[in-house]
Design a protein around this motif. Structure first.
Motif, PDB file in Angstrom:
ATOM      1  N   VAL A   1      -2.349  -3.490  -4.651  1.00  0.00           N
ATOM      2  CA  VAL A   1      -2.442  -4.927  -4.385  1.00  0.00           C
ATOM      3  C   VAL A   1      -3.535  -5.514  -5.263  1.00  0.00           C
TER       4      VAL A   1
ATOM      5  N   TYR B   1     -12.470  -2.221  -3.300  1.00  0.00           N
ATOM      6  CA  TYR B   1     -11.169  -2.517  -3.910  1.00  0.00           C
ATOM      7  C   TYR B   1     -10.911  -1.615  -5.115  1.00  0.00           C
TER       8      TYR B   1
ATOM      9  N   LEU C   1      -4.573   0.835  -5.339  1.00  0.00           N
ATOM     10  CA  LEU C   1      -4.096   0.652  -3.964  1.00  0.00           C
ATOM     11  C   LEU C   1      -2.797  -0.152  -3.934  1.00  0.00           C
TER      12      LEU C   1
ATOM     13  N   GLU D   1      -5.321 -10.136  -2.683  1.00  0.00           N
ATOM     14  CA  GLU D   1      -4.461  -9.639  -1.601  1.00  0.00           C
ATOM     15  C   GLU D   1      -5.209  -8.659  -0.706  1.00  0.00           C
ATOM     16  N   TYR D   2      -6.091  -7.874  -1.305  1.00  0.00           N
ATOM     17  CA  TYR D   2      -6.859  -6.913  -0.516  1.00  0.00           C
ATOM     18  C   TYR D   2      -7.801  -7.639   0.457  1.00  0.00           C
ATOM     19  N   GLN D   3      -8.440  -8.694  -0.023  1.00  0.00           N
ATOM     20  CA  GLN D   3      -9.313  -9.479   0.851  1.00  0.00           C
ATOM     21  C   GLN D   3      -8.493 -10.156   1.951  1.00  0.00           C
TER      22      GLN D   3
ATOM     23  N   PHE E   1       0.839  -1.193   0.000  1.00  0.00           N
ATOM     24  CA  PHE E   1       0.000   0.000   0.000  1.00  0.00           C
ATOM     25  C   PHE E   1       0.877   1.247   0.000  1.00  0.00           C
TER      26      PHE E   1
ATOM     27  N   LYS F   1      -6.903  -7.933  -5.987  1.00  0.00           N
ATOM     28  CA  LYS F   1      -8.160  -8.047  -5.254  1.00  0.00           C
ATOM     29  C   LYS F   1      -8.072  -9.148  -4.197  1.00  0.00           C
TER      30      LYS F   1
ATOM     31  N   PHE G   1      -5.751  -8.952   3.195  1.00  0.00           N
ATOM     32  CA  PHE G   1      -5.396  -7.873   4.109  1.00  0.00           C
ATOM     33  C   PHE G   1      -6.506  -7.633   5.121  1.00  0.00           C
TER      34      PHE G   1
END
Length: 265
Positions: free
Chosen positions: A119, A113, A117, A123-125, A85, A121, A127
């Motif tokens: 990352v 998402y 950002l 990886e965002y979940q 990020f 999608k 996170f």
């Protein structure tokens, strides 16, 4: 009369270990994950002069008391994703898309998402999921020195508690004076085990300052809390500062102490 207000208690969310302090505004909606709570604790805004002095005095650590130094520890993978990020946002000069994203996201809800950002999608979940797995552990002890001057309590910073140097709690005016400004708001925190999972349920008071200086383009956020843990009756002190100058974090401090409550001496 007490007025209930919706306040994100642990702005400690982005102060917490400094993981996402660079994303000061980004994490506004993700903050709830960082404190492992479903919503902000119940907090009552109260008149500065409506609090009996002895209610606050009962929560102040005694001079030369031994305090436990607490630290919020994230999973390693969460640190890695947080760095992605940070790197992505450092490379982008246009932040309007981010401001718009935050503005259009309801308070307490994760940001939708966006590939910008930095990352994927998935990886965002990941996170968001890992943000629920922060833990708090004791990392050491220290002696806290406090000098009493009438109804003022002056914190003397030493060694690992140097961040407390220059802090004065004035109970006559119910104000907290710090090297970075004087608080203008005091809040009552109501214990809630479900909403205070990370620290454990506690009740007490929070002094708060949040201001923006147009001349220096800097923003300062200060929170100082004193409370009593529900499960063991021990005291808890939280002191958090975030000072942002332009787009850079000039200072980020988080201090969490736990201690035995005894009469001040």
């Amino acid at each position: 009369m007490k007025i209930k207000v919706k306040i994100s208690y642990l702005s400690l969310c982005y102060l917490v270990t400094g993981l996402l302090f660079y994303l000061n505004t980004v994490v506004k909606a993700i903050a709830i994950s960082h404190t492992s709570i479903k919503s902000s604790p119940q907090i009552n805004k109260i008149n500065l002069y409506n609090i009996p002095i002895y209610d606050v005095e009962a929560l102040i650590p005694s001079d030369r008391t031994t305090v436990d130094l607490m630290q919020i520890v994230p999973p390693i993978r969460l640190v890695e994703l947080s760095q992605k990020f940070k790197i992505a946002l450092q490379k982008k000069s246009d932040s309007e898309w981010l401001s718009s994203l935050i503005k259009n996201t309801s308070a307490g809800q994760p940001l939708p998402y966006d590939s910008r950002l930095g990352v994927s999608k998935t990886e965002y979940q990941e996170f968001l999921s890992l943000s629920h797995k922060l833990i708090m552990k004791k990392i050491g002890t220290s002696m806290l020195q406090i000098k009493r001057e009438g109804n003022k309590y002056v914190f003397l910073g030493n060694n690992s508690l140097s961040d407390l140097a220059g802090i004065t709690l004035d109970l006559d005016r119910n104000l907290l004076e710090t090297p970075y400004g004087t608080t203008v708001e005091i809040l009552e925190v109501v214990a809630d085990a479900e909403r205070q999972r990370l620290t454990g349920a506690w009740s007490g008071f929070m002094w708060k300052l949040e201001q923006f200086d147009r001349h220096t383009n800097s923003n300062i956020k200060i929170q100082f809390s004193l409370g009593r843990m529900t499960h063991n009756g021990r005291g808890i002190l939280h002191y958090g500062i975030t000072r942002i100058s332009g787009r850079a974090v000039a200072k980020s401090t988080l201090l969490i102490l736990q201690y035995d409550l005894v009469s001040f001496r």
